[in-house]
Write a protein that holds these residues in place. Structure first.
Motif, PDB file in Angstrom:
ATOM      1  N   HIS A  68       0.969  -1.171   0.032  1.00 61.24           N
ATOM      2  CA  HIS A  68      -0.106  -0.031   0.051  1.00 61.24           C
ATOM      3  C   HIS A  68       0.689   1.162  -0.033  1.00 61.24           C
ATOM      4  CE1 HIS A  68      -3.207  -2.583   1.708  1.00 61.24           C
ATOM      5  NE2 HIS A  68      -3.085  -2.776   0.685  1.00 61.24           N
ATOM      6  N   LEU A  71       1.967   1.609  -3.490  1.00 60.24           N
ATOM      7  CA  LEU A  71       0.840   2.145  -4.515  1.00 60.24           C
ATOM      8  C   LEU A  71       0.146   2.951  -4.255  1.00 60.24           C
ATOM      9  CD1 LEU A  71      -0.346  -1.614  -5.337  1.00 60.24           C
ATOM     10  CD2 LEU A  71       1.349  -0.466  -6.542  1.00 60.24           C
ATOM     11  N   HIS A  74       0.776   6.378  -5.837  1.00 59.60           N
ATOM     12  CA  HIS A  74       0.481   6.721  -7.600  1.00 59.60           C
ATOM     13  C   HIS A  74      -0.982   6.420  -7.774  1.00 59.60           C
ATOM     14  CE1 HIS A  74       4.949   6.407  -8.077  1.00 59.60           C
ATOM     15  NE2 HIS A  74       5.015   5.515  -7.031  1.00 59.60           N
ATOM     16  N   TRP A  76      -3.441   4.218  -7.043  1.00 60.29           N
ATOM     17  CA  TRP A  76      -3.852   2.962  -7.279  1.00 60.29           C
ATOM     18  C   TRP A  76      -5.050   2.823  -6.138  1.00 60.29           C
ATOM     19  CZ3 TRP A  76      -3.310  -0.474 -10.649  1.00 60.29           C
ATOM     20  CH2 TRP A  76      -1.945  -0.528 -11.514  1.00 60.29           C
ATOM     21  N   ALA A  99      -1.909  -5.023  -9.958  1.00 62.98           N
ATOM     22  CA  ALA A  99      -1.618  -3.807  -9.511  1.00 62.98           C
ATOM     23  C   ALA A  99       0.141  -3.677  -9.434  1.00 62.98           C
ATOM     24  CB  ALA A  99      -2.007  -3.338  -8.296  1.00 62.98           C
ATOM     25  N   LEU A 100       0.714  -4.851  -8.806  1.00 60.29           N
ATOM     26  CA  LEU A 100       2.212  -4.970  -8.735  1.00 60.29           C
ATOM     27  C   LEU A 100       2.796  -5.038 -10.190  1.00 60.29           C
ATOM     28  CD1 LEU A 100       2.464  -7.503  -5.754  1.00 60.29           C
ATOM     29  CD2 LEU A 100       3.135  -4.855  -5.775  1.00 60.29           C
ATOM     30  N   HIS A 103       2.553  -1.769 -11.751  1.00 57.52           N
ATOM     31  CA  HIS A 103       3.505  -0.497 -11.079  1.00 57.52           C
ATOM     32  C   HIS A 103       5.225  -0.992 -11.248  1.00 57.52           C
ATOM     33  CE1 HIS A 103       4.894   1.991  -7.957  1.00 57.52           C
ATOM     34  NE2 HIS A 103       5.884   0.936  -7.644  1.00 57.52           N
TER      35      HIS A 103
END
Length: 122
Positions: A68, A71, A74, A76, A99-100, A103
């Motif tokens: 968290h 992310l 940015h 997310w 997401a990972l 990213h």
């Protein structure tokens, strides 16, 4: 799913970790910890192996907080939590991994505009 599994296995090849099934291999935080450490090139301060459910959830909480922190700045939207990941909720696990992957600009091709229908049976 296979694209994400292959990506995780490629990233963690030096750790001798092989993921076969996302729900079974990622729910306790162990593989997520190794993945994040490798991708972010930083060590997380968590216990190596935890057998108890409480220990697993504490470790997972620490790992997810690190995710968290990475992310959120940015923009997310966080669509997972400790209970959903530890509960082996595949949708939550996929949200986290996508997401990972995005990213860290994973060298994988994710299909665009993927949607998943969830049917709850009572």
């Amino acid at each position: 799913f296979q694209v994400l599994i292959d990506w995780i296995n490629d990233v963690l090849v030096e750790e001798r970790i092989i993921v076969k099934q996302l729900e079974e291999d990622l729910y306790d935080g162990q593989v997520l910890q190794k993945l994040l450490e490798k991708l972010a090139d930083r060590k997380l301060n968590v216990a190596e192996v935890t057998q108890s459910e409480i220990g697993q959830k504490q470790k997972l909480q620490t790992v997810l907080e690190a995710v968290h922190d990475l992310l959120r700045p940015h923009g997310w939207t966080i669509k997972w939590n400790v209970d959903s990941i530890h509960g082996k909720n595949l949708i939550s696990i996929l949200h986290l991994l996508v997401a990972l992957a995005m990213h860290f600009r994973a060298p994988i091709r994710l299909p665009e505009h993927v949607s998943v229908q969830v049917v709850v049976v009572r």
